[in-house]
Design an enzyme around this catalytic site. Structure first.
Site, PDB file in Angstrom:
ATOM      1  N   GLY A 142     -10.508  29.885  24.871  1.00 54.03           N
ATOM      2  CA  GLY A 142      -9.406  28.973  26.428  1.00 54.03           C
ATOM      3  C   GLY A 142      -9.481  27.708  27.312  1.00 54.03           C
ATOM      4  O   GLY A 142      -9.003  28.510  28.356  1.00 54.03           O
ATOM      5  N   CYS A 174     -10.428  20.523  21.330  1.00 52.16           N
ATOM      6  CA  CYS A 174     -10.708  21.995  21.315  1.00 52.16           C
ATOM      7  C   CYS A 174      -9.628  22.703  20.852  1.00 52.16           C
ATOM      8  O   CYS A 174      -7.998  22.001  20.923  1.00 52.16           O
ATOM      9  CB  CYS A 174     -10.522  22.703  23.457  1.00 52.16           C
ATOM     10  SG  CYS A 174     -10.500  24.414  23.539  1.00 52.16           S
ATOM     11  N   ASN A 196     -17.020  18.853  17.655  1.00 51.38           N
ATOM     12  CA  ASN A 196     -16.532  20.020  18.067  1.00 51.38           C
ATOM     13  C   ASN A 196     -15.811  20.769  16.834  1.00 51.38           C
ATOM     14  O   ASN A 196     -16.817  20.993  15.959  1.00 51.38           O
ATOM     15  CB  ASN A 196     -14.788  19.953  18.992  1.00 51.38           C
ATOM     16  CG  ASN A 196     -14.363  20.493  20.573  1.00 51.38           C
ATOM     17  OD1 ASN A 196     -15.034  21.785  20.369  1.00 51.38           O
ATOM     18  ND2 ASN A 196     -14.146  20.281  20.911  1.00 51.38           N
ATOM     19  N   GLY A 210     -22.137  27.201  15.635  1.00 47.31           N
ATOM     20  CA  GLY A 210     -23.321  27.438  14.952  1.00 47.31           C
ATOM     21  C   GLY A 210     -23.782  26.733  13.706  1.00 47.31           C
ATOM     22  O   GLY A 210     -23.134  26.051  13.391  1.00 47.31           O
ATOM     23  N   GLY A 265     -23.149  20.116  16.535  1.00 48.19           N
ATOM     24  CA  GLY A 265     -23.004  21.157  15.412  1.00 48.19           C
ATOM     25  C   GLY A 265     -24.670  22.450  14.558  1.00 48.19           C
ATOM     26  O   GLY A 265     -24.563  21.715  13.796  1.00 48.19           O
TER      27      GLY A 265
END
Lengths: 248, 303
Positions: free
Chosen positions: B71, B129, B191, B216, B242
Site C-alpha cells: 500500500g 500500483c 508492474n 516473482g 518481472g
C-alpha cells in the site's frame, strides 16, 4: 547477518506437528536470545522465519523448534541428518539479558522456543525465573522438562485442559497470582496485549508474516504506541520490543 | 566486457538495478555490499505525504511467486528529500525516483519536488500500483488518462520520465504508444499482476487488502511477452522487470527488447542477487556468443 549453508545434525518430532532441528552453523557464534533465522526451503520461493530456541557458541550449533503449518514446514520435516539448508541469520532484535531479581517468561505455542535460551541466560546471571507455557493440548506440549531442568519454575496451560490449567497462559498468571519484576513474552498479539495490562517492565516478541526478514519489503510493520507517524519493522527493529513501545 | 549503457537521464555502469518497492531506500542492502556497484537504484514510491500502507497481512506466498499489498508505505516526498536522498548521494549511483499519488495533482507535486534532488536523474511514474484505493493502477489502465498524467508530469519534471506500465490491461501496446506520444522518455515494465489467495480454513482472502500484486519468477513469461510486444512499436527505451532471478533471465529480457533490467522479489530471497547478477552477466553473454550488451538488446526482433 550472514547467509550460510547450515548442516542438519538432528531433525525429530517432539510433539503434535512440532519438530526440533539442530543445525551446525558458524553463525551460532553471533546469536542472541530471541533472534530468528530465515530458512530457504527447497521448492519454495520465500524464506521461512523461525525463532532460535538455543545455541551453543562453543560447538557452533543451534536449535530451532518449528510447527508444521503448511507445505514449506512440511518439507522441512523431510530433511535428514547431513542435509544442508540455506540459512540467513541471525536476524532481528533480542531479549536483553540483565540480572533482575525475578523474571516471568510467557510463551504460547511456537512462541515458546525463543524463551528457552532466554531462560537459560537469565538463570545464568542469577535471575529467579518462572515460566508459563501455553499449548493447544497435552499432545502439542513440549520442552516442559527442559525448562525445569534449567532450574525454572514451570506452569502450563492448555486450551482444552488436557495438561495444566484449563485455558490460556493469562489464566495461569491470574490464578497463581504470578508477579515478577520483568516479563519476557513471545506469542500471539492477543496474549501480548493482555500481558501489557499486567506488567510495566519487560520485553515482548511479536509474530508476523514476513517476506525478506531484513527490513526491505515493509510486510511486517507495526505502529509506535505514542507517535502515530512512527513505525517499526517486526523483522528489523523487532521482533523483541520493550513493553509499551508497540501500538496494537 | 563493458556493461555500460546510456539511457535518457541514466549513465549506467551496468544494466542491473533493484526495482522500486523491493529495496526500500537501499539502507538494508548497504550493510551487505557497496551500492555504487549497481547500475542504478529505483527507490520506494514517494507520495506527497507519509503513508502507513495497508493492514497486515500484506504478503502471501504463491507457487514460484508472492502476492503483496503493502500500500505504498513511505515517509512522504519531503522526508525522502531531507533524509534518504542526501544519504544515497554518498554513493556513486544514479537514482530513479518512483512517483505515486492519488490524484493528478499529487503526481505533479511529487515529480516537481523530487526531480530537484541532485542525485535523482530520472523519474519512474507509478501508474500501475494495484494496491491503493485511488490513483495507481487507475491511471495506468486507460491510454488517455495515462497520456494526460505523463504530459502533466513531463511539464514539471527537470529529469527524464519513465512510465511504469501495468500488465493488468488488454492492450499494453496502446498504453505504451499513448505515453510515448505524451512525451515519456522511457518505459519500465511490468508492474505486478493483480491476484488473490484464499485461506482454506476460513474461505476468506489471505491478504487484509483482499487482492495483491503477484511478482516473482511466476510472472516472468508475462513480462517477456509484453516487452516483446511493445518493443517494435516504440522508439523509447524499455527497462524490463518481472521475476528476474538469474543472468539467463536478464539475457531473455534484453532479447525481448529491454535496454536494462530491474530485480524485484528476488532481493527478498537473496539480498546479494543484484551484485551477483552483475558479476555473472559478462560470462553469460559470452556463453551465448555475444560480445556486447547492445548485441543482446532486441535480438529477438532481428533476423
Amino acid at each position: 547477518m550472514i547467509i550460510e549453508q547450515v548442516q542438519v545434525i538432528s531433525n525429530q518430532q517432539i510433539a503434535d506437528a512440532t519438530y526440533e532441528m539442530v543445525l551446525k552453523a558458524e553463525m551460532a557464534t553471533k546469536m542472541k536470545p530471541g533472534q530468528f533465522v530465515n530458512l530457504k526451503v527447497e521448492g519454495f520461493l520465500l524464506r521461512r522465519p523461525i525463532s532460535i530456541c538455543q545455541y551453543d557458541q562453543f560447538n557452533h550449533t543451534f536449535t530451532i523448534i518449528y510447527k508444521v503449518v503448511g507445505d514449506g514446514t512440511q518439507k522441512l520435516t523431510t530433511l535428514k541428518v547431513g542435509d544442508f539448508l540455506d540459512c540467513m541469520g541471525p536476524l532481528g532484535s533480542h531479549f536483553p539479558i540483565e540480572a533482575q531479581t525475578t523474571a516471568l517468561l510467557v510463551g504460547g505455542g511456537v512462541g515458546v522456543p525463543p524463551l528457552y535460551e532466554t531462560a537459560k541466560q537469565l538463570l545464568a546471571v542469577g535471575t529467579q525465573v518462572q515460566v508459563v507455557l501455553g499449548f493447544a493440548d497435552a499432545q502439542a506440549a513440549f520442552y516442559i522438562d527442559e525448562f525445569e531442568q534449567l532450574g525454572a519454575t514451570v506452569y502450563v496451560a492448555t486450551d482444552n485442559g488436557t495438561l495444566g490449567t484449563h485455558g490460556r497462559v493469562t489464566n495461569v498468571i491470574a490464578e497463581q497470582q504470578l508477579t515478577a519484576e520483568y516479563v519476557y513474552a513471545c506469542g500471539p498479539e492477543a496474549m501480548l496485549r493482555v500481558l501489557e495490562t499486567r506488567f510495566e517492565k519487560g520485553y515482548l516478541s511479536f509474530e508476523a508474516r514476513m517476506a525478506c526478514g531484513i527490513g526491505a519489503c515493509m510486510a511486517c510493520v507495526c505502529k509506535d504506541r505514542e507517535d502515530t507517524d512512527l513505525y517499526y519493522r517486526i523483522c528489523k527493529e523487532g521482533p523483541v520490543f520493550p513493553v509499551g513501545k508497540v501500538g496494537f | 566486457m563493458d556493461l555500460a549503457i546510456k539511457l535518457p537521464g541514466l549513465d549506467l555502469k551496468n544494466p542491473i538495478m533493484p526495482a522500486s518497492g523491493c529495496y526500500g531506500f537501499g539502507r538494508e542492502f548497504s550493510e551487505l555490499y557497496d551500492l555504487s556497484e549497481l547500475g542504478a537504484i529505483m527507490i520506494k514510491a514517494a507520495t506527497p505525504t507519509a503513508r502507513f500502507g495497508n493492514p497486515l497481512p500484506r504478503v502471501a506466498e504463491t507457487p514460484n511467486g508472492m502476492l503483496n499489498a503493502i500500500g505504498l508505505q513511505n515517509p512522504g516526498v519531503d522526508k525522502i528529500m531531507a533524509t534518504e536522498l542526501p544519504w544515497l548521494a554518498g554513493y556513486d549511483v544514479p537514482i530513479i525516483a518512483n512517483v505515486a499519488g492519488s490524484t493528478l495533482e499529487d503526481y505533479v507535486h511529487v515529480a516537481k519536488t523530487i526531480s530537484q534532488a541532485p542525485n535523482v536523474t530520472a523519474l519512474e511514474l507509478n501508474i500501475s500500483c494495484p494496491n491503493v484505493k485511488e490513483g495507481g493502477i487507475a491511471f495506468g489502465t486507460c491510454p488517455e488518462t495515462a497520456a494526460l498524467l505523463t504530459k502533466a508530469v513531463k511539464e514539471v519534471s527537470s529529469v527524464p520520465v519513465y512510465v511504469k506500465l501495468s500488465p493488468n490491461v488488454t492492450d499494453i501496446v496502446a498504453i505504451a504508444k499513448a505515453v510515448e506520444a505524451a512525451g515519456a522518455d522511457g518505459l519500465t515494465m511490468i508492474n505486478t499482476l493483480l491476484g488473490m489467495r484464499l485461506d482454506l480454513k476460513t474461505g476468506k482472502p489471505v491478504l487484509a487488502n483482499q487482492t495483491g500484486g503477484l511478482s516473482g519468477p511466476a510472472i516472468k513469461p508475462v513480462a517477456i511477452r509484453m516487452i516483446h510486444q511493445v518493443y517494435p512499436h516504440v522508439k523509447i527505451p524499455i527497462i524490463g522487470m518481472g521475476g528476474i532471478s538469474t543472468a539467463e533471465d536478464v539475457l531473455e529480457f534484453l532479447y525481448a527488447g529491454a535496454s536494462a533490467v530491474a530485480v524485484g522479489t528476488m532481493n527478498f530471497v537473496d539480498p546479494y542477487i543484484c551484485p551477483n547478477l552483475i558479476a555473472e552477466l559478462p560470462a553469460t553473454l559470452k556463453k551465448y556468443g555475444l560480445t556486447s550488451l547492445e548485441e543482446a538488446i532486441g535480438r529477438s526482433h532481428r533476423s
